[in-house]
Scaffold this motif. Structure first.
Motif, PDB file in Angstrom:
ATOM      1  N   THR A 388      42.866  28.692  45.370  1.00  0.00           N
ATOM      2  CA  THR A 388      42.360  27.826  44.067  1.00  0.00           C
ATOM      3  C   THR A 388      42.689  28.574  42.949  1.00  0.00           C
ATOM      4  O   THR A 388      42.991  27.706  41.944  1.00  0.00           O
ATOM      5  CB  THR A 388      40.691  26.929  43.963  1.00  0.00           C
ATOM      6  OG1 THR A 388      40.564  28.406  44.174  1.00  0.00           O
ATOM      7  CG2 THR A 388      40.256  26.355  45.160  1.00  0.00           C
ATOM      8  N   HIS A 389      43.260  29.941  42.919  1.00  0.00           N
ATOM      9  CA  HIS A 389      43.531  30.290  41.712  1.00  0.00           C
ATOM     10  C   HIS A 389      44.607  30.483  42.221  1.00  0.00           C
ATOM     11  O   HIS A 389      45.048  31.370  43.525  1.00  0.00           O
ATOM     12  CB  HIS A 389      42.762  31.559  41.527  1.00  0.00           C
ATOM     13  CG  HIS A 389      41.178  30.709  41.259  1.00  0.00           C
ATOM     14  ND1 HIS A 389      40.012  30.164  41.955  1.00  0.00           N
ATOM     15  CD2 HIS A 389      40.165  31.180  40.168  1.00  0.00           C
ATOM     16  CE1 HIS A 389      39.262  29.038  41.084  1.00  0.00           C
ATOM     17  NE2 HIS A 389      39.208  30.110  40.159  1.00  0.00           N
ATOM     18  N   GLN A 390      45.288  31.652  40.814  1.00  0.00           N
ATOM     19  CA  GLN A 390      46.471  32.121  40.925  1.00  0.00           C
ATOM     20  C   GLN A 390      46.447  34.108  40.253  1.00  0.00           C
ATOM     21  O   GLN A 390      45.115  34.014  39.773  1.00  0.00           O
ATOM     22  CB  GLN A 390      48.052  31.347  40.528  1.00  0.00           C
ATOM     23  CG  GLN A 390      48.812  30.694  41.179  1.00  0.00           C
ATOM     24  CD  GLN A 390      49.802  29.997  40.586  1.00  0.00           C
ATOM     25  OE1 GLN A 390      48.856  29.143  39.267  1.00  0.00           O
ATOM     26  NE2 GLN A 390      50.918  29.303  41.597  1.00  0.00           N
ATOM     27  N   HIS A 391      47.000  35.070  40.907  1.00  0.00           N
ATOM     28  CA  HIS A 391      46.771  36.298  40.144  1.00  0.00           C
ATOM     29  C   HIS A 391      48.147  36.109  39.718  1.00  0.00           C
ATOM     30  O   HIS A 391      48.869  36.526  40.560  1.00  0.00           O
ATOM     31  CB  HIS A 391      45.689  37.303  41.519  1.00  0.00           C
ATOM     32  CG  HIS A 391      46.335  37.249  42.350  1.00  0.00           C
ATOM     33  ND1 HIS A 391      46.313  36.161  43.607  1.00  0.00           N
ATOM     34  CD2 HIS A 391      47.140  38.194  43.106  1.00  0.00           C
ATOM     35  CE1 HIS A 391      46.464  37.118  44.457  1.00  0.00           C
ATOM     36  NE2 HIS A 391      47.224  38.189  44.116  1.00  0.00           N
ATOM     37  N   CYS A 392      48.023  37.604  39.383  1.00  0.00           N
ATOM     38  CA  CYS A 392      48.918  38.663  38.628  1.00  0.00           C
ATOM     39  C   CYS A 392      48.543  39.621  38.787  1.00  0.00           C
ATOM     40  O   CYS A 392      47.578  40.554  38.175  1.00  0.00           O
ATOM     41  CB  CYS A 392      49.952  37.516  37.352  1.00  0.00           C
ATOM     42  SG  CYS A 392      49.227  38.488  36.074  1.00  0.00           S
TER      43      CYS A 392
END
Length: 587
Positions: A388-392
Motif C-alpha cells: 500500500t506504500h512506496q519507499h525510497c
C-alpha cells in the motif's frame, strides 16, 4: 498449477512494460494535481511525526543498533566489506521503459542455494549463504564453491538473517496484541488523527482505483484487496508462523562518486539513491528487514571497534529514546534542545545521514515520512506496508551498505523449479536405443504447447538472463556453473524437439486438422523466440554494455552460426517462420 505457471511466465514478460506505462500515467496525474506545490513530509524534528507514523505508517518498525546481539555488527560489517573488496557488488544493467540503464547502486544477491530474485527484467542468482553446522556448499568437482573468506562473509549474513527471522516475528506478535486491544477500545470507524474526512475518502478512492488496476496482475498471486489501515493481527496463511527470509539483496553506494543524483520530486526530501518503488516479486504480505551500515567513503577491510560502536550509540541517543520491547522507537526527543537554531541543526544533521522515505502510494493528501538511519540501525516493513506504500532511499554524505532481507516468490524462481520444468519437457522425447533416432511421444496440442512454453522459459528467463550478467558469478563462486551447463544441454534437446515438431508439421501425411493446429502452435513459439532473441542480441551489443570490462560484459549465449552442424535449428528463425507461414496459407 502448470497452466497457471505457464500463464504467469508469459504475463511476467509483458508485465514490466504495462506497469511502467501505468506508473508514468499516475506520475503525470500527480504532477498535474500538484502543480508547483510540494506535499508536506515529516521527519523526527517535526511536531506530529510520531502521530503520523502511528496512524499512516504503522507497518514500519525501527530497531536501534543496540538491539542486535553482541558481535553481530562487527561480523556483518566485515562481511559487507569483504563482498565489496572481492568485487561481488556490481551495478546491474536493467531494463526500464524499453531501454537499458545502469543501477546507481551496486548489488549482489546472497541467500538460499539455487534461489533467484527478479526485478526490472533482470534475474539475479544467489551466492549461497553458508548455514552454521552445515557442510560448505560444493561445486561439480566436490570442492567448496567459495573460498574461506567469502564463506565466512555469507555465513555472517545468514546469522543476521536468523536474527531478523526471529525478531520480526516477535515484533509482529507484540504489535498484533497491542492492535487487538486498541481495536476493542476504539470500535467506531473514525478518520485517522489529523486527517479530514474528505482526505480519507480521497485516499480510499485512490486505493480502490489502485486495486482495480492491479487486480488482473495479481490474480495468480493470491493477493487480495489492500488497506491503508493495519490488518487484523492474524496473518494470512502465506506468512503465518515464523517468518523465513530466503534471500538478502546487498546494496552499496557512495554518493560522492555519483555525478548526479535525482532530487525527490514530490516532497522535496533531498537527493535519492533509490527512487520511489514497491519491492517486487515477494510473497504477498511478507515483511522486509533492512540492515543499514554507513561507512566513510571507499570501505577498507577492517572491523568496527568497540570504541566506534560506543560513539555511534552516543550519537543515536540524541535522536532516539530507548526502545521498548516489541515496539518502534519514539522520535519526540529530537526536539529536546529546542529553539530555532537547534531545529535547523537537527534538519541538517538528518539530511547528512541516510534516510528512508515513505509515502502512501499515489496519495497527495497524507504527508510523507523521512526516517533517519544511523549506522547499524535496522528497519522492518511489515503487514501490507510494501503493497500500500512506496519507499525510497535518500542519500547521506557517506558511503552506505544495506542488507535487505526478503521472502521472495519461489514457485517459479528456483533452480529446483526450472529443473523440474526441463524434465517435464524432455519426458516427451523418445530415443530409439537401436537406431539412436529421436521422436516425439505425444503430438497432443496441449502437450506441444507446454513444451514450447518451457523451451522459451528456459532460454529467456534463465540461460540468457544468466549470461547477460557476464562471467561475474563464476569469478567468485562456482555454485551455478554446473547447473547452468546442464540446463543448456536440456535446452539443446528442446531445440531438437522443435525440429521434430517442424518435421511433423511439414509432413504431407500428417492429418490435416491436427497439422494446422500444430503449425499454429509452432509458428507462435518461433515468432516469440525470434523476437526475444533479437531483443537480447540488441541488449548485449548496446552502447552501455560495451562500456563494461570483459569479465562483466554481457555474453550473447546461447549463440551459434546458422551452419553449425551440432545445432538442430538455425539461430535466425526467419526462414523457418516463412516456411510455416506459407504452409498455413496453403491449408
Amino acid at each position: 498449477m502448470k497452466p497457471r505457471q505457464r500463464k504467469q511466465y508469459f504475463r511476467n514478460m509483458k508485465r514490466s512494460d504495462d506497469s511502467e506505462r501505468e506508473k508514468r500515467r499516475k506520475r503525470r496525474r500527480l504532477i498535474q494535481e500538484l502543480g508547483e506545490q510540494r506535499i508536506p513530509y515529516l521527519s523526527p524534528a517535526d511536531p506530529g511525526f510520531q502521530e503520523l507514523w502511528d496512524s499512516s505508517y504503522a507497518g514500519l518498525a525501527l530497531r536501534q543498533s543496540s538491539a542486535l546481539p553482541d558481535g553481530l555488527h562487527e561480523r556483518v560489517q566485515s562481511a559487507l566489506i569483504t563482498l565489496q573488496g572481492r568485487g561481488c557488488l556490481l551495478r546491474d544493467l536493467v531494463r526500464v521503459r524499453d531501454r537499458d540503464v545502469f543501477t546507481a547502486v551496486s548489488r549482489a544477491l546472497v541467500g538460499q542455494p539455487g534461489y533467484t530474485y527478479r526485478y526490472l527484467d533482470t534475474r539475479l542468482f544467489t551466492i549461497p549463504w553458508h548455514c552454521e553446522g552445515e557442510e560448505a556448499q560444493k561445486d561439480e568437482k566436490d570442492k567448496p564453491c567459495c573460498d574461506s573468506d567469502l564463506r565466512d562473509a555469507c555465513k555472517a549474513l545468514w546469522e543476521l538473517n536468523q536474527f531478523f527471522c526471529s525478531d520480526v516475528n516477535q515484533q509482529t506478535n507484540a504489535r498484533g496484541v497491542k492492535r487487538s486491544r486498541s481495536d476493542t477500545e476504539n470500535s467506531e470507524d473514525t478518520p485517522g488523527e489529523g486527517m479530514c474526512e474528505e482526505s480519507v475518502k480521497d485516499r480510499l478512492l485512490e486505493e480502490k482505483q489502485e486495486k482495480e488496476e492491479e487486480e488482473e496482475e495479481e490474480e495468480d498471486s493470491g493477493q487480495g484487496c489492500s488497506h491503508s489501515s493495519p490488518p487484523s493481527s492474524a496473518p494470512p496463511p502465506d506468512v503465518a508462523g515464523l517468518v523465513q527470509f530466503n534471500i538478502t539483496l546487498i546494496n552499496y553506494m557512495d554518493p560522492t562518486a555519483m555525478t548526479q543524483l535525482k532530487e525527490e520530486p514530490y516532497y522535496g526530501m533531498g537527493k535519492m539513491a533509490v527512487g520511489w518503488h514497491h519491492d517486487e516479486n515477494l510473497v504477498p504480505l511478507s515483511p522486509v528487514a533492512v540492515y543499514s551500515y554507513s561507512c566513510p567513503a571507499e570501505p577498507k577491510n577492517e572491523g568496527v571497534t568497540e570504541k566506534d560502536g560506543e560513539g555511534q550509540s552516543k550519537e543515536k541517543e540524541k535522536l532516539k529514546e530507548t526502545e521498548t520491547e516489541g515496539e518502534g522507537t519514539s522520535k519526540e526527543e529530537l526536539k529536546k534542545e529546542g529553539g530555532e537554531g537547534s531545529e535547523k541543526e537537527e534538519v541538517q544533521k538528518e539530511k547528512a545521514c541516510w534516510r528512508v522515505g515513505l509515502k502512501v502510494a499515489w496519495d497527495i493528501h497524507t504527508p510523507g515520512l523521512a526516517l533517519p538511519l544511523q549506522s547499524g540501525d535496522c528497519y522492518y516493513m511489515t503487514d501490507d506496508l510494501n503493497r500500500t506504500h512506496q519507499h525510497c532511499v535518500l542519500a547521506g554524505d557517506t558511503a552506505r551498505f544495506s542488507s535487505t532481507h526478503r521472502v521472495v516468490q519461489c514457485c517459479t524462481g528456483t533452480l529446483d523449479y526450472i529443473q523440474k520444468r526441463c524434465s517435464e519437457a524432455l519426458e516427451n522425447l523418445h530415443t530409439d536405443p537401436e537406431k539412436t533416432t529421436k521422436s516425439l511421444k505425444s503430438l497432443l496440442p496441449s502437450t506441444l504447447q507446454r513444451i514450447e512454453d518451457i523451451h522459451n522459459e528456459v532460454e529467456f528467463e534463465w540461460l540468457r538472463q544468466y549470461w547477460f550478467q557476464g562471467r561475474r558469478f563464476a569469478r567468485f563462486c562456482s555454485w551455478w556453473t554446473k547447473p547452468m551447463e546442464q540446463m543448456e544441454k536440456d535446452w539443446k534437446e528442446m531445440e531438437r524437439m522443435t525440429q521434430l515438431l517442424l518435421a511433423v508439421v511439414e509432413d504431407e501425411n500428417t492429418a490435416q486438422e491436427n497439422r494446422r493446429e500444430m503449425a499454429d502452435i509452432l509458428l507462435n513459439a518461433l515468432t516469440d523466440r525470434q523476437q526475444h532473441r533479437q531483443t537480447w542480441r540488441d541488449r548485449c551489443q548496446s552502447s552501455l554494455a560495451q562500456t563494461l570490462p570483459s569479465e562483466e560484459a554481457p555474453v550473447d549465449r546461447p549463440y551459434w552460426s546458422n551452419e553449425d552442424p551440432d545445432m538442430p535449428l538455425s539461430f535466425d528463425l526467419s526462414e523457418i517462420i516463412n516456411r510455416v507461414e506459407s504452409l498455413l496459407w496453403r491449408m
